[in-house]
Write an enzyme that holds these catalytic residues in place. Structure first.
Site, mmCIF file in Angstrom:
data_model
loop_
_atom_site.group_PDB
_atom_site.id
_atom_site.type_symbol
_atom_site.label_atom_id
_atom_site.label_comp_id
_atom_site.label_asym_id
_atom_site.label_seq_id
_atom_site.Cartn_x
_atom_site.Cartn_y
_atom_site.Cartn_z
ATOM 1 N N ASP A 52 28.085 48.924 -1.763
ATOM 2 C CA ASP A 52 28.028 48.634 -3.189
ATOM 3 C C ASP A 52 29.433 48.122 -3.480
ATOM 4 O O ASP A 52 30.387 48.888 -3.569
ATOM 5 C CB ASP A 52 27.706 49.914 -3.969
ATOM 6 C CG ASP A 52 27.776 49.708 -5.482
ATOM 7 O OD1 ASP A 52 28.391 48.713 -5.926
ATOM 8 O OD2 ASP A 52 27.234 50.542 -6.217
ATOM 9 N N PHE A 83 26.588 55.454 -7.645
ATOM 10 C CA PHE A 83 26.762 55.212 -9.075
ATOM 11 C C PHE A 83 25.421 55.529 -9.751
ATOM 12 O O PHE A 83 24.385 55.515 -9.096
ATOM 13 C CB PHE A 83 27.185 53.759 -9.333
ATOM 14 C CG PHE A 83 27.327 53.466 -10.798
ATOM 15 C CD1 PHE A 83 28.322 54.090 -11.533
ATOM 16 C CD2 PHE A 83 26.453 52.614 -11.455
ATOM 17 C CE1 PHE A 83 28.435 53.864 -12.898
ATOM 18 C CE2 PHE A 83 26.559 52.389 -12.812
ATOM 19 C CZ PHE A 83 27.548 53.013 -13.529
ATOM 20 N N ASP A 84 25.420 55.815 -11.061
ATOM 21 C CA ASP A 84 24.173 56.320 -11.654
ATOM 22 C C ASP A 84 22.993 55.343 -11.609
ATOM 23 O O ASP A 84 21.865 55.745 -11.420
ATOM 24 C CB ASP A 84 24.366 56.951 -13.036
ATOM 25 C CG ASP A 84 25.118 56.099 -14.034
ATOM 26 O OD1 ASP A 84 25.301 54.914 -13.750
ATOM 27 O OD2 ASP A 84 25.502 56.618 -15.093
ATOM 28 N N HIS A 88 22.777 60.532 -22.714
ATOM 29 C CA HIS A 88 24.074 60.268 -23.347
ATOM 30 C C HIS A 88 24.087 58.996 -24.181
ATOM 31 O O HIS A 88 24.874 58.863 -25.105
ATOM 32 C CB HIS A 88 25.207 60.257 -22.299
ATOM 33 C CG HIS A 88 24.951 59.356 -21.135
ATOM 34 N ND1 HIS A 88 24.093 59.687 -20.120
ATOM 35 C CD2 HIS A 88 25.432 58.129 -20.842
ATOM 36 C CE1 HIS A 88 24.069 58.701 -19.229
ATOM 37 N NE2 HIS A 88 24.862 57.745 -19.649
ATOM 38 N N TYR A 126 17.166 23.541 -13.313
ATOM 39 C CA TYR A 126 16.383 24.720 -12.901
ATOM 40 C C TYR A 126 16.573 25.012 -11.415
ATOM 41 O O TYR A 126 16.782 26.151 -11.017
ATOM 42 C CB TYR A 126 14.891 24.488 -13.196
ATOM 43 C CG TYR A 126 14.053 25.722 -12.961
ATOM 44 C CD1 TYR A 126 13.785 26.608 -14.000
ATOM 45 C CD2 TYR A 126 13.565 26.025 -11.686
ATOM 46 C CE1 TYR A 126 13.039 27.752 -13.781
ATOM 47 C CE2 TYR A 126 12.820 27.174 -11.462
ATOM 48 C CZ TYR A 126 12.560 28.034 -12.510
ATOM 49 O OH TYR A 126 11.826 29.168 -12.296
ATOM 50 N N LYS A 181 32.504 43.352 -12.467
ATOM 51 C CA LYS A 181 33.762 44.076 -12.204
ATOM 52 C C LYS A 181 34.707 43.122 -11.472
ATOM 53 O O LYS A 181 35.327 42.279 -12.099
ATOM 54 C CB LYS A 181 33.486 45.340 -11.373
ATOM 55 C CG LYS A 181 32.823 46.468 -12.156
ATOM 56 C CD LYS A 181 31.351 46.311 -12.259
ATOM 57 C CE LYS A 181 30.652 47.523 -12.802
ATOM 58 N NZ LYS A 181 29.243 47.247 -13.105
ATOM 59 N N ALA A 192 31.002 46.471 -5.946
ATOM 60 C CA ALA A 192 31.428 46.113 -7.315
ATOM 61 C C ALA A 192 32.952 46.008 -7.463
ATOM 62 O O ALA A 192 33.457 45.120 -8.137
ATOM 63 C CB ALA A 192 30.871 47.132 -8.310
HETATM 64 N N1 F0G Z 1 27.615 49.981 -8.824
HETATM 65 C C1 F0G Z 1 28.744 50.490 -9.359
HETATM 66 C C2 F0G Z 1 29.736 51.159 -8.479
HETATM 67 C C3 F0G Z 1 28.962 50.385 -10.745
HETATM 68 O O1 F0G Z 1 30.078 50.897 -11.274
HETATM 69 C C4 F0G Z 1 27.999 49.732 -11.550
HETATM 70 C C5 F0G Z 1 28.198 49.606 -13.000
HETATM 71 C C6 F0G Z 1 26.852 49.208 -10.937
HETATM 72 C C7 F0G Z 1 26.695 49.354 -9.567
HETATM 73 C C8 F0G Z 1 25.780 48.519 -11.729
HETATM 74 O O2 F0G Z 1 26.182 47.257 -12.082
HETATM 75 O O3 F0G Z 1 26.246 47.270 -14.596
HETATM 76 O O4 F0G Z 1 26.177 45.129 -13.278
HETATM 77 O O5 F0G Z 1 24.176 46.572 -13.397
HETATM 78 N N2 F0G Z 1 29.076 50.223 -13.639
HETATM 79 C C9 F0G Z 1 29.403 50.122 -15.051
HETATM 80 C C10 F0G Z 1 30.444 51.145 -15.419
HETATM 81 C C11 F0G Z 1 28.241 50.090 -15.973
HETATM 82 O O6 F0G Z 1 30.759 51.265 -16.625
HETATM 83 O O7 F0G Z 1 30.996 51.808 -14.534
HETATM 84 P P1 F0G Z 1 25.673 46.522 -13.421
#
Ligand code: F0G
Length: 470
Positions: A218, A127-128, A453, A75, A261, A220
């Site tokens: 960000d 990102f969304d 979507h 843990y 990613k 990723a």
């Molecule tokens: N930032 C970026 C640029 C992303 O592309 C994503 C996720 C996230 C943050 C969020 O990360 O999924 O680990 O919570 N992108 C995926 C996509 C879902 O299909 O582009 P997460």
């Protein structure tokens, strides 16, 4: 491993295989109808080639799988946590590393302590989930991408760049007190996976430092961004990706990261930052919603997979192939008469469905027409990034306002598909391009208010605009 031939060859061989199956056409037709023409409703095993996302879909290396067997599931204070921290610090250099189970949790935690109602968060493009998390705290996300980044045919080497003049204007107009942080998304996923240059990062950082505003990435797809800097930016040809990464992160105060990613892992993420006070506040919340400080919602074996994957993601042979493979698919599609956003991004090819189907109006979702067609034609799953995902509602008329582009993203999972799979994808898309006049648009049968979507049901339009096959 630079080869003298002008085609990308995989710098790995296959040790384990997973069978995939192309169902007969009639079966695919039945499945897409039963899914109400929403590809999120299709079972993954009914998909032949899955290009829905590059997130969490990577093939792990033998080295990562070996690490999984060394998972310490204690843990508190498991050894994999320390390996994780060491790997992240080796590359990113930040003082504190806080594990979380995926990127959006990093966003949620950071914004929960940093953003308050009425604040603004500038970004090149959110990102969304990042956008949604800013809004969830009562903040306003502001996208400040350069003009070329909005033009599908512009060939700019760093189309993901932030408009730094607009950033400075924004800061001066709205004041430092209302801007708790500035973010930079590398690569810029929503803007077709386009990279950001070191020069742009440096300028944005200088502006933030001048005004005393924290600057966060960000991160990723940071490794893919490093490779584009290596390839395209003067002065970086002789630098290794790791050196580029270290320079890049030296300009920032911290980052959020989805390790699904460029962590080459199936699950994981982190927040890394320098500020002691912020670290304390985030940690308190982390323990409340995610887990103890040394695992943050991940098992020990997941931590180890990220610790190893994140280092592998900077291997020059891997990155050279990775970016070349995306370009390979983009070029093949163009050869087959399929319009794509240029130049190819780091993790995906974005098809311009609006340009491909001029006979389908934006209100009939041409991106969805292509998404459905490639499943029907070849059992391939992609995702619409157009009106279904991003349309806004006119507050006066209640009508939908379509986004500027109707795109379909073909995201390529890391180390999963061979070039032969991508030849097949290009072939299928080429077949659709040949009979594109036969394709029809869609209308919505039912939907939810947010992120529609994922759950919406659709109906295919007939030529006369009457729905069939709901
Ligand atoms: N930032 C970026 C640029 C992303 O592309 C994503 C996720 C996230 C943050 C969020 O990360 O999924 O680990 O919570 N992108 C995926 C996509 C879902 O299909 O582009 P997460």
């Amino acid at each position: 491993m630079e080869n003298e031939f002008d085609f990308p060859v995989e710098p790995y061989r296959i040790k384990v295989v997973e069978a995939i199956k192309l169902l007969p056409r009639e079966k695919r037709e039945e499945i897409i109808q039963q899914a109400h023409f929403n590809i999120f409703n299709i079972r993954a095993e009914d998909v032949f080639i899955d290009l829905l996302t590059d997130s969490g879909t990577a093939a792990m290396s033998d080295n990562q799988w070996a690490g999984v067997m060394l998972g310490d599931e204690s843990y508190a204070g498991c050894k994999n946590y320390f390996n994780f921290v060491e790997s992240v610090q080796h590359i990113f250099g930040f003082k504190h590393v806080i594990p979380v189970h995926q990127g959006r949790v990093a966003e949620n935690l950071l914004f929960s302590v940093a953003v308050k109602s009425g604040d603004f968060v500038p970004n090149n493009t959110h990102f969304d989930t990042t956008r949604a998390n800013v809004m969830h705290k009562g903040g306003t996300p502001v996208d400040l991408i350069i003009r070329e980044g909005r033009d599908p045919s512009s060939i700019h080497p760093f189309k993901g760049n932030m408009d730094v003049a607009a950033l400075e204007d924004f800061i001066i107009t709205h004041g430092k007190a209302k801007i708790p942080l500035v973010m930079m998304t590398i690569t810029n996923n929503t803007a077709a996976g386009q990279p950001v240059s070191m020069e742009n990062i440096r300028s944005a950082s200088t502006i933030c430092r001048k005004h005393g505003i924290p600057f966060f990435f960000d991160a990723a797809r940071f490794a893919e961004n490093c490779w584009f800097i290596h390839e395209r930016e003067p002065g970086y040809r002789d630098k290794q990706p790791i050196e580029i990464a270290r320079e890049m992160f030296s300009y920032a105060d911290g980052c959020t990261m989805s390790a699904k990613k460029d962590g080459l892992a199936n699950m994981g993420g982190f927040i890394a930052l320098n500020d002691d006070d912020l670290e304390q506040q985030v940690t308190r919340l982390l323990i409340l919603i995610e887990g103890f400080r040394t695992y943050g919602g991940l098992s020990g074996r997941d931590l180890e997979a990220v610790a190893r994957g994140i280092r592998e993601s900077l291997d020059p042979d891997y990155l050279r192939f990775r970016t070349a493979q995306i370009k390979y698919l983009g070029d093949k599609l163009v050869e087959k008469g399929v319009p794509v956003i240029q130049p190819a991004g780091g993790h995906a090819v974005f098809v311009d469905a609006g340009a491909m189907f001029p006979h389908i109006p934006a209100s009939d979702y041409p991106g969805q027409a292509l998404t459905v067609a490639i499943y029907r034609e070849g059992g391939i799953r992609a995702v619409e990034i157009g009106g279904l995902m991003f349309a806004q509602t006119d507050p006066e008329t209640g009508r939908e306002i379509a986004p500027p582009l109707e795109l379909v993203r073909l995201a390529i999972p890391r180390r999963v598909y061979t070039n032969s799979h991508l030849d097949y994808v290009a072939h299928v898309c080429g077949r659709i391009a040949e009979k594109k006049r036969q394709l029809r648009g869609f209308e919505i049968v039912s939907q939810t208010k947010y992120l529609r979507h994922f759950t919406m049901k659709l109906r295919e339009k007939t030529q006369a605009g009457i729905g069939v096959g709901s």
